[in-house]
Design an enzyme around this catalytic site. Structure first.
Site, PDB file in Angstrom:
ATOM      1  N   GLY A  66      33.184  46.137  35.476  1.00  0.00           N
ATOM      2  CA  GLY A  66      32.790  44.746  35.277  1.00  0.00           C
ATOM      3  C   GLY A  66      32.464  44.051  36.583  1.00  0.00           C
ATOM      4  O   GLY A  66      33.149  44.248  37.578  1.00  0.00           O
ATOM      5  N   THR A  67      31.398  43.274  36.601  1.00  0.00           N
ATOM      6  CA  THR A  67      31.016  42.420  37.727  1.00  0.00           C
ATOM      7  C   THR A  67      30.231  41.260  37.147  1.00  0.00           C
ATOM      8  O   THR A  67      29.734  41.372  36.015  1.00  0.00           O
ATOM      9  CB  THR A  67      30.096  43.169  38.710  1.00  0.00           C
ATOM     10  OG1 THR A  67      28.954  43.615  37.983  1.00  0.00           O
ATOM     11  CG2 THR A  67      30.782  44.378  39.337  1.00  0.00           C
ATOM     12  N   THR A  68      30.026  40.169  37.773  1.00  0.00           N
ATOM     13  CA  THR A  68      30.402  39.645  39.058  1.00  0.00           C
ATOM     14  C   THR A  68      31.219  38.372  38.828  1.00  0.00           C
ATOM     15  O   THR A  68      30.971  37.653  37.864  1.00  0.00           O
ATOM     16  CB  THR A  68      29.135  39.324  39.878  1.00  0.00           C
ATOM     17  OG1 THR A  68      28.430  40.548  40.104  1.00  0.00           O
ATOM     18  CG2 THR A  68      29.428  38.669  41.203  1.00  0.00           C
TER      19      THR A  68
END
Length: 294
Positions: A66-68
């Site tokens: 997962g990002t950001t």
């Protein structure tokens, strides 16, 4: 006349550990009674195989990441926001993942890295804060919360060395701060559990963090009101998605917009309504149609 002594019922088998007095840390209790349930525990039989580039087991399992996440201070507190995309290699694993969570009445956490372990860590962290408050009768101090999360990140070091890295971004409103203008706080971590207080007033983690931080550097105003601060966070996430394929931009077709949490001394930690974020996001997108560079 004497009556025979009533036999003691004793402690039901298997419940001794749950009924015995102990520390106020729920994490310590799980460590002692069921360590296999802790985040980052690699299943038995999977030995570390860290190769060139440190991919190891993470590369073999191709776990979603997962990002950001971005965070910034404003006049009355702090805002944290995250995009909705999770990736698995070069594939979009999930389009609507939530990576920003309220952890108690005056704090929140955003997660970047291996999604499964990060979610477990946030859930355990939230339970630990609630357990402490119920046991001690008072909430844990802001520094106590930050240090507790640092210990959890450090406990994940074994998994991090195999590629299952988790890097949280912790924010909150310090109710014990002498100056209300400094009560909004941002804390960052490294993969080995190092804790760092952010004094610039903004920060970002994740694959798009470089681009988001560059946008925040130009747009951040510590004296801004809540609406302006949220828009700044949305603008920075838009810039990150513009240059980083792992960061998801606004999806107007599916109505998928960033998750935003604000924390102030008056209202505490509040997940902003989807309608509010949709309106601001559509305004940002409309502005970028006129001026793509922002």
């Amino acid at each position: 006349m004497s009556f025979p002594e009533r036999p003691s019922l004793g402690t039901p088998p298997g419940l001794g550990a749950y009924l015995a007095p102990g520390q106020s840390s729920f994490t310590d209790f799980v460590t002692a009674t069921a360590p296999h349930l802790l985040p980052g525990r690699v299943p038995e039989g999977l030995a570390p195989r860290v190769g060139v580039g440190g991919g190891g087991l993470a590369a073999e399992l191709d776990a979603p990441h997962g990002t950001t996440i971005v965070a910034l201070k404003f006049a009355d507190g702090v805002v944290i926001a995250g995009d909705r995309r999770a990736t698995s290699g070069n594939v979009i694993a999930q389009r609507d993942m939530e990576k920003v969570f309220v952890t108690d009445s005056h704090s929140a956490v955003g997660i970047a890295g291996t999604a499964g372990i990060a979610l477990q860590m946030v859930r355990l962290f939230s339970v630990d804060l609630e357990h402490y408050e119920k046991t001690e009768g008072v909430p844990l101090s802001f520094d106590g919360k930050a240090n507790k999360l640092a210990g959890m990140v450090q406990a994940n070091l074994g998994a991090a060395l195999q590629g299952f890295v988790v890097v949280p971004l912790f924010v909150g409103y310090d109710t014990d701060a002498a100056d209300a203008a400094q009560a909004g706080r941002i804390v960052t971590y490294d993969p080995v559990g190092g804790r760092y207080d952010e004094h610039l007033g903004y920060h970002s983690v994740g694959s798009g963090s470089v681009y988001a931080r560059s946008a925040l550097k130009k747009r951040h105003d510590p004296a801004a009101d809540l609406s302006t601060a949220i828009r700044t966070a949305l603008e920075s996430l838009y810039d990150a998605a513009d240059d980083d394929t792992a960061t998801g931009g606004p999806d107007l077709t599916r109505r998928l917009f960033p998750v935003v949490i604000s924390i102030t001394g008056v209202d505490g930690a509040v997940k902003r309504p989807e309608e509010e974020i949709e309106a601001l996001t559509r305004d940002v997108v409309a502005g970028r149609i006129e001026n793509p560079g922002g």
